[in-house]
Design a protein around this motif. Structure first.
Motif, PDB file in Angstrom:
ATOM      1  N   ASP A   1       0.854  -1.184   0.000  1.00 33.01           N
ATOM      2  CA  ASP A   1       0.000   0.000   0.000  1.00 33.01           C
ATOM      3  C   ASP A   1       0.896   1.242   0.000  1.00 33.01           C
ATOM      4  O   ASP A   1       2.122   1.126  -0.041  1.00 33.01           O
ATOM      5  N   TYR A   2       0.311   2.393   0.047  1.00 35.33           N
ATOM      6  CA  TYR A   2       1.121   3.604  -0.050  1.00 35.33           C
ATOM      7  C   TYR A   2       0.578   4.695   0.860  1.00 35.33           C
ATOM      8  O   TYR A   2      -0.605   4.712   1.224  1.00 35.33           O
ATOM      9  N   ARG A   3       1.441   5.618   1.217  1.00 36.72           N
ATOM     10  CA  ARG A   3       1.066   6.705   2.108  1.00 36.72           C
ATOM     11  C   ARG A   3       0.197   7.748   1.390  1.00 36.72           C
ATOM     12  O   ARG A   3       0.286   7.914   0.177  1.00 36.72           O
ATOM     13  N   ASP A   4      -0.602   8.427   2.178  1.00 40.43           N
ATOM     14  CA  ASP A   4      -1.512   9.469   1.684  1.00 40.43           C
ATOM     15  C   ASP A   4      -2.571   8.915   0.746  1.00 40.43           C
ATOM     16  O   ASP A   4      -3.156   9.664  -0.060  1.00 40.43           O
TER      17      ASP A   4
ATOM     18  N   THR B   1      11.179   2.446  -4.167  1.00 34.80           N
ATOM     19  CA  THR B   1      11.345   3.837  -4.610  1.00 34.80           C
ATOM     20  C   THR B   1       9.998   4.551  -4.480  1.00 34.80           C
ATOM     21  O   THR B   1       8.975   4.036  -4.949  1.00 34.80           O
ATOM     22  N   PRO B   2       9.959   5.712  -3.829  1.00 32.59           N
ATOM     23  CA  PRO B   2       8.669   6.377  -3.579  1.00 32.59           C
ATOM     24  C   PRO B   2       7.860   6.584  -4.847  1.00 32.59           C
ATOM     25  O   PRO B   2       8.394   6.862  -5.929  1.00 32.59           O
TER      26      PRO B   2
ATOM     27  N   ASP C   1       8.084  -4.465   5.698  1.00 32.64           N
ATOM     28  CA  ASP C   1       7.192  -3.311   5.735  1.00 32.64           C
ATOM     29  C   ASP C   1       6.871  -2.950   4.284  1.00 32.64           C
ATOM     30  O   ASP C   1       7.762  -2.672   3.488  1.00 32.64           O
ATOM     31  N   ALA C   2       5.594  -2.976   3.930  1.00 29.12           N
ATOM     32  CA  ALA C   2       5.200  -2.801   2.529  1.00 29.12           C
ATOM     33  C   ALA C   2       4.424  -1.515   2.301  1.00 29.12           C
ATOM     34  O   ALA C   2       3.620  -1.415   1.372  1.00 29.12           O
ATOM     35  N   ASN C   3       4.656  -0.517   3.134  1.00 31.31           N
ATOM     36  CA  ASN C   3       4.011   0.775   2.989  1.00 31.31           C
ATOM     37  C   ASN C   3       4.951   1.714   2.231  1.00 31.31           C
ATOM     38  O   ASN C   3       5.951   2.186   2.774  1.00 31.31           O
ATOM     39  N   ILE C   4       4.638   1.970   0.949  1.00 29.11           N
ATOM     40  CA  ILE C   4       5.498   2.766   0.085  1.00 29.11           C
ATOM     41  C   ILE C   4       5.276   4.258   0.337  1.00 29.11           C
ATOM     42  O   ILE C   4       4.147   4.718   0.538  1.00 29.11           O
ATOM     43  N   GLY C   5       6.370   5.006   0.311  1.00 27.52           N
ATOM     44  CA  GLY C   5       6.267   6.434   0.496  1.00 27.52           C
ATOM     45  C   GLY C   5       5.899   7.164  -0.779  1.00 27.52           C
ATOM     46  O   GLY C   5       5.901   6.603  -1.883  1.00 27.52           O
ATOM     47  N   VAL C   6       5.564   8.423  -0.625  1.00 31.42           N
ATOM     48  CA  VAL C   6       5.279   9.319  -1.747  1.00 31.42           C
ATOM     49  C   VAL C   6       6.096  10.592  -1.510  1.00 31.42           C
ATOM     50  O   VAL C   6       6.543  10.851  -0.383  1.00 31.42           O
ATOM     51  N   PRO C   7       6.330  11.393  -2.536  1.00 35.17           N
ATOM     52  CA  PRO C   7       7.090  12.637  -2.332  1.00 35.17           C
ATOM     53  C   PRO C   7       6.488  13.479  -1.214  1.00 35.17           C
ATOM     54  O   PRO C   7       5.284  13.741  -1.178  1.00 35.17           O
ATOM     55  N   GLY C   8       7.333  13.876  -0.277  1.00 31.75           N
ATOM     56  CA  GLY C   8       6.891  14.665   0.854  1.00 31.75           C
ATOM     57  C   GLY C   8       6.427  13.839   2.033  1.00 31.75           C
ATOM     58  O   GLY C   8       6.187  14.383   3.116  1.00 31.75           O
ATOM     59  N   ASN C   9       6.292  12.524   1.846  1.00 32.15           N
ATOM     60  CA  ASN C   9       5.870  11.642   2.947  1.00 32.15           C
ATOM     61  C   ASN C   9       6.492  10.264   2.727  1.00 32.15           C
ATOM     62  O   ASN C   9       5.797   9.288   2.442  1.00 32.15           O
TER      63      ASN C   9
END
Length: 245
Positions: free
Chosen positions: A104-107, A141-142, A209-217
């Motif tokens: 999954d991904y942040r935000d 990679t975010p 940990d499978a939580n992918i980041g995004v730019p700024g988070n």
């Protein structure tokens, strides 16, 4: 829920002091996850959380061929027999492929307020993958950054990455025991046992940990493994005496 498998078993029945049982399973098991089920069950249909594609098990017992009635020193008696005779080794080996996991991904709440938070799959998630300890286990990679294997879905839509598409580390364990029997008059005997769980003290790892980041988070821990797998144990020894009469 749908389960399909190929199962094979090879058995050597006890003879000449040796018995072996081994079996291999190649399996798939897909089911519906409870999340979002009553709205659209197909959104979360995929490999079951607990299914391992490959499972191999070997169990073997062997009496060492020394001492009275065996191949070597078959005429042993007295102290010699007490030292070299009636030894038995046993082992149980399990080798399995990894468990599936979701990405999954942040935000993601900014894109939708319900349902799974999986991203779009736009590249190779294995590109740049590592061991999960010194480097990320998969491409983390975010999202929105060059080289990312994942993309952010359009607002109000679910990502194209299927449920439980990625697989975690494999799992293997070797258990073993050594028995020594001392025989007395009639059928009376005393058996000394050394039993070892996880003989090689191999550390079976959990999923990353499978939580992918995004730019700024960003998520600096994405792709890293910080715990042992369920039911994994460090080496453990136990000793026992068994008196038989």
């Amino acid at each position: 829920s749908s389960y399909n498998a190929l199962q094979a078993k090879l058995t050597k029945r006890y003879s000449n002091g040796i018995s072996v049982l081994t079996h291999y399973t190649l399996q798939t098991h897909k089911n519906n996850d409870g999340d979002y089920f009553f709205i659209d069950p197909n959104v979360n249909y995929g490999p079951a959380n607990f299914i391992r594609t490959h499972v191999f098990v070997l169990a073997a017992n062997a009496e060492l061929p020394f001492g009275k009635g065996h191949r070597w020193a078959s005429d042993a008696s007295g102290l010699k027999q007490a030292i070299i005779g009636d030894w038995q080794v046993n082992t149980n080996v399990t080798i399995q492929s990894g468990l599936p996991f979701n990405v999954d991904y942040r935000d993601s709440g900014a894109d939708r307020d319900t349902g799974p938070n999986r991203p779009d799959l736009i590249g190779d998630p294995a590109n740049g993958s590592g061991d999960g300890i010194t480097s990320p286990y998969f491409n983390v990679t975010p999202i929105g950054t060059s080289g990312s294997a994942f993309g952010r879905p359009a607002a109000g839509t679910f990502g194209s990455l299927p449920r439980n598409e990625l697989r975690g580390p494999g799992w293997w364990n070797v258990g073993a025991s050594l028995f020594k029997r001392f025989r007395f008059a009639g059928d009376t005997s005393l058996e000394f046992r050394i039993e070892v769980q996880n003989l090689f003290n191999h550390i079976n790892l959990n999923n990353p940990d499978a939580n992918i980041g995004v730019p700024g988070n960003n998520n600096a821990n994405a792709g890293f493994i910080t715990s042992m797998a369920p039911n994994a144990l460090p080496r453990n020894l136990q000793f026992a005496l068994r008196f038989q009469f």
